[in-house]
Enzyme design. Structure first.
Site, PDB file in Angstrom:
ATOM      1  N   CYS A 160      -2.449   8.843   4.022  1.00 33.25           N
ATOM      2  CA  CYS A 160      -2.216   8.291   2.443  1.00 33.25           C
ATOM      3  C   CYS A 160      -3.467   8.609   1.588  1.00 33.25           C
ATOM      4  O   CYS A 160      -3.353   8.828   0.227  1.00 33.25           O
ATOM      5  CB  CYS A 160      -1.951   6.820   2.697  1.00 33.25           C
ATOM      6  N   GLU A 174       1.231  -1.286   0.259  1.00 37.14           N
ATOM      7  CA  GLU A 174       0.238   0.050   0.000  1.00 37.14           C
ATOM      8  C   GLU A 174       0.743   1.122  -0.160  1.00 37.14           C
ATOM      9  O   GLU A 174       1.591   2.177   0.658  1.00 37.14           O
ATOM     10  CB  GLU A 174      -0.507  -0.214   1.149  1.00 37.14           C
TER      11      GLU A 174
END
Length: 484
Positions: free
Chosen positions: A287, A253
């Site tokens: 993020c 990720e």
């Protein structure tokens, strides 16, 4: 403003709390004050090598346990974490500037992962494959891949642990956790908890140290079967390059550059509130933060005015339990704040207008990495603000006129993690759901949960965190064919 001292924390290797082979220690600095609030054992190459050997033994033991036995251990760890919840939350506040209220999510995701993934593993079904000639019976079974290594970002110190430890342990893998050296404290404390409940040796390891020594040793080793991480795209690319000493499963990720698109028919109140939460929550160090805010020109001026008003109400401070009204803490490091000011200067020099912030609060300690929430209007795609993941409390707002225009702008990025749209036009929703090049499209609201897949397109990653899909990173498939 007082900080707490957490003392010295050791590595957790082979079921024991140990000093590093070199005996070196690393200071943990509180970003709110600049003070040393702990020391952790600083791992090196030899420690990483010991961790690999231990994890290999741990895998042989753990993978042979029944799922019921693994579940008992995972729930025992969950219960022990909940017993130490306040200490862990306080550690996160001190090590990376998270607010106490914000730390609840870390604890929730970690404990939920330890509960949820054994059930998800239980619910995995063997795939039956029809035989066209009726001569055999075929099935696909799942087995644990082997030793897994997890490289974790500092922005959600224990949430990130949860995203990896849940599926890894439920699947039968052993796990080496390397937290970021910027915020290793709470992860080391999890190591202490593991040792205190006599968790099986070698199944989980916790160590942090210089990447060139620790991460390189772990990544280039032929022992790990799985490399998984949460971090920047640049780091992910380096890990992938270093991993080619053997064939390993990868789950990553990585960075994001989320478009936040507000159309003329949007519920403006909802969009504004989420633009605050998704940009300034966790000091913008997320993020999936709203990185590029596109607003239809017919409501643009109103949006900017109201956005500034809400940003001015954001309280910045040291978000300890006693300061419950603090919404935004400091940036995690001096370098992070320096980068924010560079991004602001770049945007202003290229035509943006500084609507709010761009400065340091005057009533907070000089040693902290403080910054006010910042809003820039008139942003454009030539600015670093729109081309790179900001990872801080700087919002750029840009007007658009047509659906075609904003769709092209939204997709004009190397990243593809999260995206957000606000509209009540069903045809538009169908089109943007199909054409947005992002692993997540969230419409008129936001939801994240352990059971919802979290993954990206393009340079935002491989595989998924959360949901049953995360188990695939830690499992290998075996075909079994039996002649009739």
């Amino acid at each position: 403003m007082k900080t707490q001292n957490f003392g010295y924390k050791k590595l957790y290797i082979d079921g024991q709390l140990v000093d590093s082979v070199s005996g070196e220690r690393e200071d943990v600095i509180c970003p709110a004050t600049g003070e040393v609030i702990a020391q952790v054992a600083k791992a090196g190459k030899e420690d990483a090598e010991k961790a690999l050997v231990s994890a290999q033994k741990g895998f042989k033991y753990w993978s042979k346990l029944s799922l019921a036995e693994r579940t008992k251990w995972m729930l025992k760890l969950r219960d022990a974490i909940l017993e130490h919840e306040h200490e862990l939350r306080t550690a996160m506040v001190h090590e990376m500037g998270k607010t106490y209220a914000g730390s609840q999510e870390d604890i929730d995701r970690l404990t939920e992962a330890l509960e949820w993934y054994p059930n998800a593993m239980q619910n995995l079904r063997e795939e039956q494959i029809p035989d066209h000639d009726n001569t055999h019976v075929h099935k696909m079974i799942s087995q644990p891949a082997g030793v897994a290594v997890a490289y974790l970002a500092w922005n959600f110190p224990l949430l990130n642990v949860g995203y990896k430890i849940g599926p890894a342990l439920a699947s039968g893998c052993s796990l080496i956790i390397k937290p970021s050296g910027l915020a290793p404290l709470s992860a080391y404390m999890v190591g202490e908890i593991l040792q205190s409940i006599n968790f099986p040796a070698g199944v989980v390891t916790v160590l942090a140290g210089p990447s060139r020594e620790v991460a390189t040793t772990l990544t280039t080793s032929k022992i790990p079967a799985v490399l998984t991480m949460i971090g920047s795209t640049q780091t992910g690319q380096r890990v992938i390059a270093d991993s080619t000493t053997s064939i390993k499963k990868l789950g990553m990720e990585l960075g994001g550059n989320a478009p936040f698109i507000v159309f003329e028919d949007a519920d403006l109140e909802t969009a504004l509130n989420l633009a605050i939460g998704l940009k300034f929550g966790n000091t913008g160090q997320i993020c999936v933060a709203a990185n590029r805010i596109f607003v239809h020109k017919s409501i643009y001026d109103k949006f900017v005015k109201e956005y500034v008003k809400r940003a001015a109400e954001v309280k910045v401070g040291f978000g300890t339990k006693e300061n419950e009204d603090v919404f935004m803490g400091p940036l995690a490091s001096p370098g992070s704040r320096e980068r924010m000011f560079e991004i602001i200067d770049d945007a202003v020099n290229k035509g943006a207008t500084l609507e709010f912030g761009g400065d340091i609060p005057k009533d907070l300690p000089e040693g902290g990495n403080w910054m006010n929430p910042t809003i820039l209007s008139g942003a454009n795609m030539d600015m670093e603000l729109f081309n790179q993941e900001t990872f801080g409390p700087v919002a750029g707002v840009m007007p658009f006129e047509t659906d075609d225009e904003v769709l092209e702008l939204a997709n004009d990025t190397e990243f593809g993690l999260a995206s957000y749209i606000f509209t009540n036009n069903h045809k538009r929703i169908e089109r943007f759901t199909e054409d947005l090049e992002f692993g997540e499209v969230q419409i008129n609201g936001v939801k994240y949960a352990i059971y919802l897949p979290h993954g990206g397109f393009k340079n935002s990653g491989i595989g998924h965190d959360c949901s049953h899909l995360a188990l695939e990173d830690y499992l290998v498939k075996k075909r079994v064919s039996t002649a009739l």
